[in-house]
Design a protein around this motif. Structure first.
Motif, PDB file in Angstrom:
ATOM      1  N   UNK A  11       0.932  -1.218   0.026  1.00  0.00           N
ATOM      2  CA  UNK A  11       0.080   0.146   0.121  1.00  0.00           C
ATOM      3  C   UNK A  11       0.764   1.225   0.117  1.00  0.00           C
ATOM      4  N   UNK A  12       1.890   1.240   0.693  1.00  0.00           N
ATOM      5  CA  UNK A  12       2.911   2.306   0.486  1.00  0.00           C
ATOM      6  C   UNK A  12       3.506   2.417  -0.763  1.00  0.00           C
ATOM      7  N   UNK A  13       4.046   1.447  -1.124  1.00  0.00           N
ATOM      8  CA  UNK A  13       4.658   1.641  -2.560  1.00  0.00           C
ATOM      9  C   UNK A  13       3.404   2.151  -3.522  1.00  0.00           C
ATOM     10  N   UNK A  14       2.391   1.770  -3.607  1.00  0.00           N
ATOM     11  CA  UNK A  14       1.141   1.996  -4.421  1.00  0.00           C
ATOM     12  C   UNK A  14       0.912   3.351  -4.368  1.00  0.00           C
ATOM     13  N   UNK A  15       1.095   4.189  -3.283  1.00  0.00           N
ATOM     14  CA  UNK A  15       0.643   5.514  -2.928  1.00  0.00           C
ATOM     15  C   UNK A  15       0.493   6.344  -4.289  1.00  0.00           C
ATOM     16  N   UNK A  16       1.547   6.635  -4.933  1.00  0.00           N
ATOM     17  CA  UNK A  16       1.476   7.386  -6.212  1.00  0.00           C
ATOM     18  C   UNK A  16       0.288   6.883  -7.173  1.00  0.00           C
ATOM     19  N   UNK A  17       0.466   5.537  -7.552  1.00  0.00           N
ATOM     20  CA  UNK A  17      -0.410   5.080  -8.274  1.00  0.00           C
ATOM     21  C   UNK A  17      -2.023   5.359  -7.730  1.00  0.00           C
ATOM     22  N   UNK A  18      -1.993   4.970  -6.406  1.00  0.00           N
ATOM     23  CA  UNK A  18      -3.433   5.144  -5.781  1.00  0.00           C
ATOM     24  C   UNK A  18      -3.971   6.518  -5.866  1.00  0.00           C
ATOM     25  N   UNK A  19      -3.090   7.443  -5.855  1.00  0.00           N
ATOM     26  CA  UNK A  19      -3.501   9.029  -6.015  1.00  0.00           C
ATOM     27  C   UNK A  19      -3.860   9.137  -7.414  1.00  0.00           C
ATOM     28  N   UNK A  20      -3.119   8.617  -8.534  1.00  0.00           N
ATOM     29  CA  UNK A  20      -3.700   8.624  -9.752  1.00  0.00           C
ATOM     30  C   UNK A  20      -5.052   8.186 -10.142  1.00  0.00           C
ATOM     31  N   UNK A  21      -5.337   7.036  -9.539  1.00  0.00           N
ATOM     32  CA  UNK A  21      -6.790   6.606  -9.704  1.00  0.00           C
ATOM     33  C   UNK A  21      -7.685   7.543  -8.948  1.00  0.00           C
ATOM     34  N   UNK A  22      -7.316   7.861  -7.962  1.00  0.00           N
ATOM     35  CA  UNK A  22      -8.461   8.885  -7.079  1.00  0.00           C
ATOM     36  C   UNK A  22      -8.353  10.058  -8.040  1.00  0.00           C
ATOM     37  N   UNK A 132     -14.021   6.264  -0.126  1.00  0.00           N
ATOM     38  CA  UNK A 132     -14.392   4.964  -0.876  1.00  0.00           C
ATOM     39  C   UNK A 132     -13.123   4.399  -1.460  1.00  0.00           C
ATOM     40  N   UNK A 133     -12.193   5.277  -2.080  1.00  0.00           N
ATOM     41  CA  UNK A 133     -10.891   4.825  -2.519  1.00  0.00           C
ATOM     42  C   UNK A 133     -10.092   4.331  -1.623  1.00  0.00           C
ATOM     43  N   UNK A 134     -10.093   4.602  -0.343  1.00  0.00           N
ATOM     44  CA  UNK A 134      -9.310   3.987   0.474  1.00  0.00           C
ATOM     45  C   UNK A 134      -9.434   2.514   0.707  1.00  0.00           C
ATOM     46  N   UNK A 135     -10.734   2.011   0.504  1.00  0.00           N
ATOM     47  CA  UNK A 135     -11.143   0.674   0.529  1.00  0.00           C
ATOM     48  C   UNK A 135     -10.757  -0.415  -0.561  1.00  0.00           C
ATOM     49  N   UNK A 136     -10.800   0.473  -1.865  1.00  0.00           N
ATOM     50  CA  UNK A 136     -10.559  -0.149  -2.901  1.00  0.00           C
ATOM     51  C   UNK A 136      -9.237  -0.474  -3.036  1.00  0.00           C
ATOM     52  N   UNK A 137      -8.151   0.563  -2.613  1.00  0.00           N
ATOM     53  CA  UNK A 137      -6.779   0.559  -2.480  1.00  0.00           C
ATOM     54  C   UNK A 137      -6.248  -0.451  -1.689  1.00  0.00           C
ATOM     55  N   UNK A 138      -7.191  -0.503  -0.668  1.00  0.00           N
ATOM     56  CA  UNK A 138      -6.827  -1.489   0.405  1.00  0.00           C
ATOM     57  C   UNK A 138      -6.828  -2.965  -0.241  1.00  0.00           C
ATOM     58  N   UNK A 139      -7.904  -3.038  -0.966  1.00  0.00           N
ATOM     59  CA  UNK A 139      -8.073  -4.516  -1.807  1.00  0.00           C
ATOM     60  C   UNK A 139      -7.191  -4.552  -2.707  1.00  0.00           C
ATOM     61  N   UNK A 140      -6.505  -3.422  -3.476  1.00  0.00           N
ATOM     62  CA  UNK A 140      -5.579  -3.839  -4.356  1.00  0.00           C
ATOM     63  C   UNK A 140      -4.326  -4.155  -3.905  1.00  0.00           C
ATOM     64  N   UNK A 141      -3.914  -3.686  -2.874  1.00  0.00           N
ATOM     65  CA  UNK A 141      -2.680  -3.962  -1.961  1.00  0.00           C
ATOM     66  C   UNK A 141      -2.759  -5.703  -1.920  1.00  0.00           C
ATOM     67  N   UNK A 142      -3.974  -6.084  -1.141  1.00  0.00           N
ATOM     68  CA  UNK A 142      -4.143  -7.655  -1.107  1.00  0.00           C
ATOM     69  C   UNK A 142      -3.861  -8.232  -2.326  1.00  0.00           C
ATOM     70  N   UNK A 143      -4.449  -7.914  -3.513  1.00  0.00           N
ATOM     71  CA  UNK A 143      -4.282  -8.622  -4.660  1.00  0.00           C
ATOM     72  C   UNK A 143      -2.785  -8.460  -5.487  1.00  0.00           C
ATOM     73  N   UNK A 144      -2.357  -7.404  -5.150  1.00  0.00           N
ATOM     74  CA  UNK A 144      -1.078  -7.253  -5.956  1.00  0.00           C
ATOM     75  C   UNK A 144      -0.079  -7.942  -5.081  1.00  0.00           C
ATOM     76  N   UNK A 145      -0.310  -8.174  -3.656  1.00  0.00           N
ATOM     77  CA  UNK A 145       0.631  -9.288  -3.131  1.00  0.00           C
ATOM     78  C   UNK A 145       0.355 -10.587  -3.191  1.00  0.00           C
ATOM     79  N   UNK A 146      -0.556 -10.838  -4.321  1.00  0.00           N
ATOM     80  CA  UNK A 146      -1.179 -12.134  -4.507  1.00  0.00           C
ATOM     81  C   UNK A 146      -1.476 -12.845  -3.066  1.00  0.00           C
TER      82      UNK A 146
END
Length: 462
Positions: A11-22, A132-146
């Protein structure tokens, strides 16, 4: 714990891309109350459907008489894991007056605030796209960590929350089976302060009623008829003044039926927050609490019922002066409810009280303006305690359980129609200027909000 740490780092590493999506979602002007933005609301719904599909959800935008309702479900979850519904809304408030905005409300930016913090600016940042994007990006962190999502998740994003949710009751009636879960997660609330996360355990209910007092068959000359004819404004003023006694308690018979005292341990916890009368009221230019005597301002606004007059009309209100006795006078009155107070009984009691105060040749008519009971979670509910522990591990200060003076109708619908309690966790701040020009969302709220949901989902699975 090793896997949880890896997901948090993701989630920390994804912060820039999470901001882009938001930012991509924030650029869509999904103003639900204005018909001119109908296509933009549909665009926002479609954007969310596409985003949810990239996260492995089965997602669809369901048509309604108004704006689409986005519903998504996760395909897999550990056996025996709880099933949660996450709720948020993608529609936003109008931006008027545009001249008061420092930047284009639909061109989000990260800026330095006067308080020295980084903030995300733009309409919908705090209410509710950033949330709402905080939750979606939490799910993304799970998925991207397999990693498998730790609980079964259904997601519901509404497109009409800011315009009264007119399509919601019919949608729940028709598609309740799609969204029913063990409990709901609602991210449309806020923190206690920048360092202290909060869970809202109570929401006050609401009853609105408008009363019209009628006397003579026309407006009267106050010289010809003054002193002899009944004056509806006088009668109404007497009725409204009698709603409270000298100690600030509401006088309606049966009004306090179903009102319970707040547990002492909960009140002691609130005392630790350091809120004072002067600080709470000082921000609005007041200093002395009204309402029931002997109650703290947090009790008065979170767990005590109220009767408030919201508007009065009658007689001549234009420029200059007109010596008239009005034929009628009206008032709009609202009651905030707590505990198990019954909205129907409160309305009936108010109307009976009004009629009891009428002179023989005067009448009253009433116009209802909605009614819903209060919501009260068990302070010791297991899922609340787990979320409280998880939040406390993420933020500098331990999470507190608070009340909310307002109402969130969807939470009541979930409870009454689907039998679901709701866990209300949000990361907004009081100064986020929601519904106002220059709305913002703290970058820390967004970043640590993502991390918070990762921790909460992990805790709920245990």
């Amino acid at each position: 714990m090793a896997q949880l740490d890896a997901i948090l780092k993701r989630a920390d590493d994804n912060l820039p891309s999470s901001l882009d999506k938001l930012f991509a979602l924030l650029r869509i002007p999904s103003i639900s109350t204005d018909p001119a933005y109908k296509e933009k609301c549909a665009e926002a719904a479609d954007w969310l459907v596409a985003e949810l599909k990239t996260l492995g959800f089965l997602a669809e935008a369901h048509k309604t008489k108004g704006h689409p309702m986005v519903v998504a479900t996760s395909e897999n979850a550990p056996e025996g894991a709880p099933h949660v519904l996450f709720y948020g809304h993608y529609d936003v408030q109008p931006v008027d007056p545009l001249s008061l905005w420092e930047d284009d409300p639909f061109d989000p930016k990260v800026k330095d605030s006067a308080a020295g913090t980084k903030v995300i600016t733009g309409r919908g940042t705090s209410d509710d796209k950033g949330q709402l994007m905080t939750f979606l990006q939490a799910c993304r962190a799970y998925r991207e960590e397999n990693a498998e999502l730790p609980v079964k998740i259904t997601i519901m994003f509404e497109g009409e929350e800011e315009s009264g949710s007119p399509s919601l009751p019919a949608f729940i009636e028709e598609h309740g089976d799609l969204i029913k879960a063990d409990f709901a997660l609602v991210c449309d609330t806020g923190m206690w302060d920048r360092e202290t996360p909060a869970i809202a355990a109570t929401l006050r209910g609401l009853v609105g009623d408008e009363v019209v007092i009628k006397a003579a068959d026309r407006d009267l000359h106050s010289g010809f008829f003054g002193g002899a004819a009944a004056n509806p404004i006088h009668i109404l003023a007497d009725i409204l003044a009698g709603l409270h006694d000298e100690n600030g308690r509401v006088t309606l018979p049966g009004f306090y039926d179903g009102v319970e005292e707040t547990p002492e341990d909960v009140k002691k916890g609130w005392e630790q927050l350091g809120e004072t009368d002067s600080r709470f009221l000082g921000e609005i230019g007041l200093s002395v609490p009204a309402g029931e005597k002997g109650r703290s301002v947090l009790e008065l606004t979170w767990t005590r019922p109220t009767a408030e007059v919201n508007g009065i009309t009658g007689g001549y209100t234009g420029e200059g002066f007109k010596t008239v006795i009005a034929a009628q006078a009206s008032a709009k009155v609202s009651f905030r409810l707590v505990g198990t107070q019954d909205p129907v009984k409160i309305r009936e009691s108010f109307r009976a009280y009004v009629r009891s105060k009428l002179p023989a040749d005067c009448s009253a008519e009433f116009h209802p303006h909605g009614g819903s009971p209060a919501i009260h979670l068990d302070y010791n509910a297991p899922f609340l305690k787990k979320a409280q522990t998880a939040l406390s591990q993420e933020w500098p200060k331990p999470a507190v359980v608070i009340g909310m003076g307002g109402s969130i109708p969807i939470v009541g619908d979930f409870q009454r129609k689907l039998g679901m309690d709701s866990l209300l966790v949000g990361f907004g701040l009081n100064d986020d200027r929601i519904h106002s020009p220059n709305e913002k969302y703290e970058l820390t709220s967004f970043h640590k909000g993502i991390r918070s949901w990762i921790r909460i989902l992990d805790a709920l699975s245990r």
